[in-house]
Design a protein around this motif. Structure first.
Motif, PDB file in Angstrom:
ATOM      1  N   LEU A  32     -62.089  55.290  63.222  1.00 14.62           N
ATOM      2  CA  LEU A  32     -62.848  54.197  62.615  1.00 14.62           C
ATOM      3  C   LEU A  32     -62.158  53.699  61.350  1.00 14.62           C
ATOM      4  CD1 LEU A  32     -65.331  52.420  62.873  1.00 14.62           C
ATOM      5  CD2 LEU A  32     -66.653  54.135  61.589  1.00 14.62           C
ATOM      6  N   ARG A  45     -60.816  49.912  60.649  1.00 11.07           N
ATOM      7  CA  ARG A  45     -61.167  49.135  59.445  1.00 11.07           C
ATOM      8  C   ARG A  45     -59.916  48.616  58.758  1.00 11.07           C
ATOM      9  NH1 ARG A  45     -66.619  49.690  58.546  1.00 11.07           N
ATOM     10  NH2 ARG A  45     -67.515  51.753  58.967  1.00 11.07           N
ATOM     11  N   LEU A  47     -58.518  45.705  60.483  1.00 11.18           N
ATOM     12  CA  LEU A  47     -59.340  44.504  60.301  1.00 11.18           C
ATOM     13  C   LEU A  47     -59.194  43.925  58.892  1.00 11.18           C
ATOM     14  CD1 LEU A  47     -62.322  45.890  62.315  1.00 11.18           C
ATOM     15  CD2 LEU A  47     -61.182  43.698  62.800  1.00 11.18           C
ATOM     16  N   LYS A  56     -52.344  42.820  60.720  1.00  2.92           N
ATOM     17  CA  LYS A  56     -52.652  43.878  61.703  1.00  2.92           C
ATOM     18  C   LYS A  56     -53.741  43.441  62.690  1.00  2.92           C
ATOM     19  CE  LYS A  56     -49.859  47.054  60.040  1.00  2.92           C
ATOM     20  NZ  LYS A  56     -48.631  47.360  60.797  1.00  2.92           N
ATOM     21  N   HIS A  57     -54.247  42.243  62.505  1.00  2.48           N
ATOM     22  CA  HIS A  57     -55.325  41.781  63.403  1.00  2.48           C
ATOM     23  C   HIS A  57     -54.922  41.835  64.878  1.00  2.48           C
ATOM     24  CE1 HIS A  57     -57.614  39.377  60.072  1.00  2.48           C
ATOM     25  NE2 HIS A  57     -57.855  40.670  60.045  1.00  2.48           N
ATOM     26  N   PHE A  90     -55.865  44.834  66.854  1.00  2.00           N
ATOM     27  CA  PHE A  90     -57.270  45.152  67.117  1.00  2.00           C
ATOM     28  C   PHE A  90     -57.811  44.282  68.240  1.00  2.00           C
ATOM     29  CE2 PHE A  90     -61.853  44.698  66.585  1.00  2.00           C
ATOM     30  CZ  PHE A  90     -62.231  46.031  66.499  1.00  2.00           C
ATOM     31  N   PHE A 116     -61.102  36.634  67.732  1.00  2.00           N
ATOM     32  CA  PHE A 116     -62.426  37.162  67.380  1.00  2.00           C
ATOM     33  C   PHE A 116     -62.568  36.963  65.871  1.00  2.00           C
ATOM     34  CE2 PHE A 116     -59.257  40.478  67.019  1.00  2.00           C
ATOM     35  CZ  PHE A 116     -59.526  41.046  65.787  1.00  2.00           C
ATOM     36  N   PRO A 165     -65.732  46.216  62.081  1.00  2.00           N
ATOM     37  CA  PRO A 165     -66.650  46.778  63.090  1.00  2.00           C
ATOM     38  C   PRO A 165     -68.088  46.437  62.735  1.00  2.00           C
ATOM     39  CG  PRO A 165     -65.858  48.486  61.603  1.00  2.00           C
ATOM     40  CD  PRO A 165     -65.149  47.236  61.219  1.00  2.00           C
TER      41      PRO A 165
END
Lengths: 276, 276
Positions: free
Chosen positions: A182, A186, A189, A194-195, A198, B265, B271
């Motif tokens: 997790l 994060r 994000l 680094k998007h 994800f 997105f 998250p």
């Protein structure tokens, strides 16, 4: 500086309890206190890897296949970059296996990986692999249970075939905890660059964490063999992961002990005198 | 520190005079005096290459193909090791083309290289290439002259096809002198761990030096295009060669200007709160 690697090796037929294995373990080494020593050690391993790699290529008889598996965001790409990035690209090839194509799905599940098995003199790296077919495929129930059961045998037979042809197979699971994942999500994000790493669908898989751990434990138990052992490497401390995997690769290649071939000519006779 | 690369680029339709190009040229840089600056500059290029490479991969639209050609012992493997060795193996693949197999020979001469053209996001390196089919094949007269003449066109059409699909093609000839080659052969023969790199047949090829230079000059003249230019890099000073090629690759990738893709997105929505 020697890591005890044996404790990460899964004994054939023995089911590892991933939950009881500390994924942040560093065997007492400290990130700050031992930093310099660790970096030196890794640099030394990188040197040795390059030298062994050259022998492997010159010898042209054996090959090494490194299989990397892990939960999302556990650091597979980072391992490729930092551990294998020091090797000579001449005879290393990294294959990332993604969602199978239609053509790949029209064959047995080993067909697409078999094509990329390393030839003599080469190091092959599978970033994900045929193990996806007993992990994600099992977790989602995309094939029936009997098929999954038979796949473990197929995998073992396939890896025996590789071993019999001179390929050493080393399989590495990068072990991290659910909390760690997790944190990595994060981080991805938070950083625009680094998007691309994800995908909201990663959360669907994350919701199946326990099912995945279960599938890993069964796969490791059934496919960790003498010929192709599994290692579960604590991977939350990336420097420790890099150190442990570097040592594992050096040790494996040293055991393989590739030799420069003897020349089939008399080096003293060349170049002939008076050559222009 | 900027090398003038333009002077190494072969103008379309212009025959280079390799004999008049100084293969030991360093553009005034001195091995001793400028050593530190050069090493720093190369290290900086390596950093930039890695960063550009990551963008290329993330973007997944373009690719780069680097073709390396040279006389024996000119330093192709060393270039792979030192210039491309700094890149992330995740998306670089080096293909060394040796004597064609029977199956390869049963197809047209571009068949075996086409298979290994880099996919979107990848850097491909051809260590030797389809140019062997207008070099060694021509020098030995293994096919007739008309066939060779047609091959230049086939090559240009093939490289246009690649360019049209998003692949930048950069072709590099590592330029060394005949005397330099002999020195390298002697070095290989002096060092037992380099014997495997020497083959007495290399001397047969060396005896055809002038024929090879001639074949190179014609090939470069006929296939250096806007879409896929040739560069003749002075390669006797290896540090200079590494500097020049690093700069060339950085410049090329910067021109390609790969971009991280926009996420499909909303990163701020992930998250979701309360995720476990």
């Amino acid at each position: 500086m020697k890591i005890d690697l044996d404790r990460y090796r899964i004994r054939p037929g023995k089911r590892p309890d991933l939950g009881r294995r500390d994924s942040a373990n560093t065997q007492g080494l400290d990130k700050q206190d031992d930093r310099e020593k660790v970096e030196e050690q890794i640099a030394e391993y990188q040197e040795r890897l390059r030298a062994l790699q050259e022998r492997l290529y010159a010898e042209g008889k054996q090959s090494l296949l490194v299989v990397l598996q892990a939960m999302d965001a556990a650091g597979k790409d980072s391992t490729v970059k930092h551990v294998l990035g020091g090797m000579n690209p001449n005879n290393v090839r990294v294959w990332s296996f993604k969602t199978p194509t239609k053509v790949e799905l029209s064959h047995d599940f080993l067909w697409r990986v078999h094509k990329h098995a390393p030839g003599a003199g080469y190091v092959g790296v599978f970033n994900r692999s045929h193990y996806e077919d007993v992990l994600i495929v099992k977790v989602h129930g995309w094939v029936d249970k009997d098929t999954i059961e038979r796949r473990y045998d197929h995998i073992n037979h396939f890896e025996e075939l590789l071993a019999d042809g001179g390929t050493r197979v080393v399989k590495i699971m990068l072990h991290v905890s659910k909390e760690y994942q997790l944190g990595r999500f994060r981080r991805r994000l938070r950083k625009p660059e680094k998007h691309w790493k994800f995908n909201p669908a990663d959360l669907t898989e994350r919701a199946l964490w326990n099912e995945y751990q279960d599938a890993f434990e069964i796969a490791l138990k059934k496919t960790s063999t003498e010929a192709a052992p599994w290692f579960v490497i604590p991977s939350e401390e990336r420097w420790f992961r890099n150190l442990a995997i570097s040592q594992l690769l050096v040790k494996t290649l040293e055991e393989m002990d590739p030799q420069f071939p003897a020349p089939d000519f008399d080096p003293a006779a060349y170049p002939p005198e008076g050559i222009e």
